[in-house]
Design a protein around this motif. Sequence first.
Motif, short mmCIF file in Angstrom:
data_model
loop_
_atom_site.label_atom_id
_atom_site.label_comp_id
_atom_site.label_asym_id
_atom_site.label_seq_id
_atom_site.Cartn_x
_atom_site.Cartn_y
_atom_site.Cartn_z
N ASP A 152 0.84 -1.19 0.00
CA ASP A 152 0.00 0.00 0.00
C ASP A 152 0.88 1.24 0.00
OD1 ASP A 152 -1.98 1.86 0.29
OD2 ASP A 152 -2.69 1.14 2.24
N ASP A 201 0.37 4.26 -1.10
CA ASP A 201 -0.27 5.54 -0.84
C ASP A 201 -1.08 5.55 0.45
OD1 ASP A 201 -2.17 3.81 -1.82
OD2 ASP A 201 -2.77 5.06 -3.52
N ASN A 202 -0.95 4.48 1.25
CA ASN A 202 -1.59 4.40 2.57
C ASN A 202 -3.10 4.63 2.52
OD1 ASN A 202 0.86 3.88 3.92
ND2 ASN A 202 1.30 6.06 4.16
N ASP A 203 -3.75 4.12 1.47
CA ASP A 203 -5.19 4.29 1.37
C ASP A 203 -5.97 3.03 1.73
OD1 ASP A 203 -4.67 2.69 -0.82
OD2 ASP A 203 -5.80 3.92 -2.25
N ASP A 233 10.37 1.13 3.83
CA ASP A 233 10.44 2.55 4.18
C ASP A 233 11.85 2.84 4.67
OD1 ASP A 233 10.00 5.14 4.90
OD2 ASP A 233 8.53 4.70 6.46
N GLY A 261 7.09 7.09 6.89
CA GLY A 261 5.70 6.63 6.85
C GLY A 261 5.21 6.29 5.47
N PHE A 262 6.04 6.49 4.44
CA PHE A 262 5.66 6.14 3.07
C PHE A 262 6.64 5.12 2.50
CE2 PHE A 262 3.73 10.28 3.70
CZ PHE A 262 2.45 10.09 3.18
N GLN A 300 -1.22 -3.02 11.22
CA GLN A 300 -1.92 -1.91 10.59
C GLN A 300 -1.28 -0.62 11.10
OE1 GLN A 300 -6.21 -0.55 11.52
NE2 GLN A 300 -6.43 -2.05 9.90
N THR A 348 -0.19 3.38 11.44
CA THR A 348 -0.82 4.70 11.41
C THR A 348 0.25 5.77 11.23
OG1 THR A 348 -0.78 4.70 13.84
CG2 THR A 348 -2.83 4.03 12.77
N ASN A 387 4.08 3.14 7.82
CA ASN A 387 3.31 2.82 6.63
C ASN A 387 2.15 1.90 6.98
OD1 ASN A 387 4.16 -0.19 5.79
ND2 ASN A 387 5.98 0.88 6.56
N ARG A 388 1.07 1.98 6.23
CA ARG A 388 -0.17 1.27 6.54
C ARG A 388 0.03 -0.23 6.74
NH1 ARG A 388 -5.91 1.82 7.61
NH2 ARG A 388 -6.88 -0.08 6.85
N ASP A 389 0.90 -0.86 5.93
CA ASP A 389 1.11 -2.30 6.00
C ASP A 389 2.05 -2.71 7.14
OD1 ASP A 389 -0.52 -2.99 3.81
OD2 ASP A 389 1.09 -2.57 2.39
#
Length: 570
Positions: free
Chosen positions: A132, A134-136, A181, A186-187, A481, A483, A486-488
């Motif tokens: 993920d 773009d963390n969507d 990352d 965080g991206f 998960q 926050t 990164n989302r993953d």
Amino acid sequence: MRILLLAVILLFACGEENDRGRKTDLIVSEDKVDVVFNDVSVDAGIDFVHYNGASGKTYFPEMAGSGGGWLDYNGDGWQDLLLVQGTSWPADAAKKPTLKLFRNVGDGQFTDVTEAAGLDISVYGMGMAAADYDNDGDPDLLVTCVGPNRFFRNDNGKFSEVAERVGLADPAFSTSAMFFDYDKDGFLDLYVCNYVEWSSETDVWCSLDGTNKGYCTPEVYKGVPSRMYRNRGDGTFEDVTKSSGVYSEEGKALGVAILDFNDDGWPDMAVANDTQPDFLYQNNGVGADGVVTFGEVGLMSGFALDESGKARAGMGIDVGVVDDTGEETIFVGNFSNEMIGVYRDLGNGSYVDRAAISRIGNPSLLFLTFGVFLFDVDLDFDLDLLGVNGHVQPQIEEVQQAVTFRQSTLLFRNVGDGRFEDISKESGAPLQEKVVGRGAAYADYDQDGDLDILLVNNNAPAKLLRNDSQSQNRFLRVQLQGTISNRDGIGARVTAFIGDRKLPIYVKTGSTYLSQSELPLTFGSGRSPQIDRLVVEWPSGKRQEFNAVSTGAAMVINEDIGIIPGGLGQ
């Protein structure tokens, strides 16, 4: 002099083991599990035959692919399957197969959703990586190709090809890739392995027997620098290959894996190169100028070459802790007559190849290993090793009596102290089948707690092998998960403790060869009804700890709120 030096190195390695107080005798589980895999490809609906485009011209890339992997593309908690396809060469446009995406419908069956998902695209594909970016909340997809690469943004289960728009349409011959990352902002950033300069016009005539054209070794072609892309956080990437310190014209990269060999919390990289020294990139963290850079320390650390100082033909790669030192071991699949490399970190920035001591070296000597990964196949709280094999020269049996073109799959059980036993022959007929194996990845696709295997074969059907081992051993499934991270949660290290034993595992992409295993982690716990302690170290630096976690369950751990009830897919 070289023999004396080797003896000193081996003596030092053995002495180092004893000094750390580790047991030197084999530790054998009292309840050894009979591991069994069955081929369920047809029954599960996996209808895929890899096509390498071969039409008699023996073009160099035909022998290399392909891969595939696992991703939950629609967020329903079930692992779906993406298989990477080749195609005909431009001059032979008779056949144009596409990528294939199979949706896991949750009852052991898959259905082909390629067209509906927007992936019915024909490319000369090699590998894949999914995360993920773009963390969507849904995984996006990179497909590496014999240029240009393709990148698919996922919007609620529908993919759009945006490689050129986001800065990832590299025209090179790319192989494996890894999202991670590296600057911890965080991206997810991206490292893409590049191989050699090749085109159908520059293809070189090579031969094993002096008469028939065969596939050349990569030494015939010039290497292409791999690429590092920094995620800007706005949906696009910046090529930072040179400024990050990873630019090299010497590599012919086929595999990449994450690790943290100096345990400083910054993600490092190990890269397997074909006929060139392997790379070990140390992450230097943020410099005075605010830029994160890497330094290449492969030669200095002892990882780059074999014991005689020679570069090997590295293919797949994985990293994990396989003994009670807590130090990471790097496994590299190599060419036939080169053994699988087993590089154990000695804890001081140096590595020693323990292929012989680990008892992996001799059984793997005649195999050409591509896909290689660590997983707990018998759920006994340590990591085992799978190696997928197949030669690149169909005529190899005419010139080497002991080496075959099609080869069986190797499965090594960790017996508890970093030594392994070969259990390939007793683990089911599919592992004994002779194939031209390439990509490999694992996932618990049927959610029964044990890990199943995807094998991708060159110019042949892909295989889904279900783990049907009869065992009373228990498990814990963990999905992160993020926050702040990164989302993953990619790059996080999750460590399980049972008694005085511990097992750390990274959430990761990359590793193996051209392929990706699932992101959720599986910890076997043997007969233990609980994990005594579970520690999550996030890329952001946050640390979470959970005590007395019951096994036989699946959980989601959120970086802010901790355990989310209800299992995976939340």
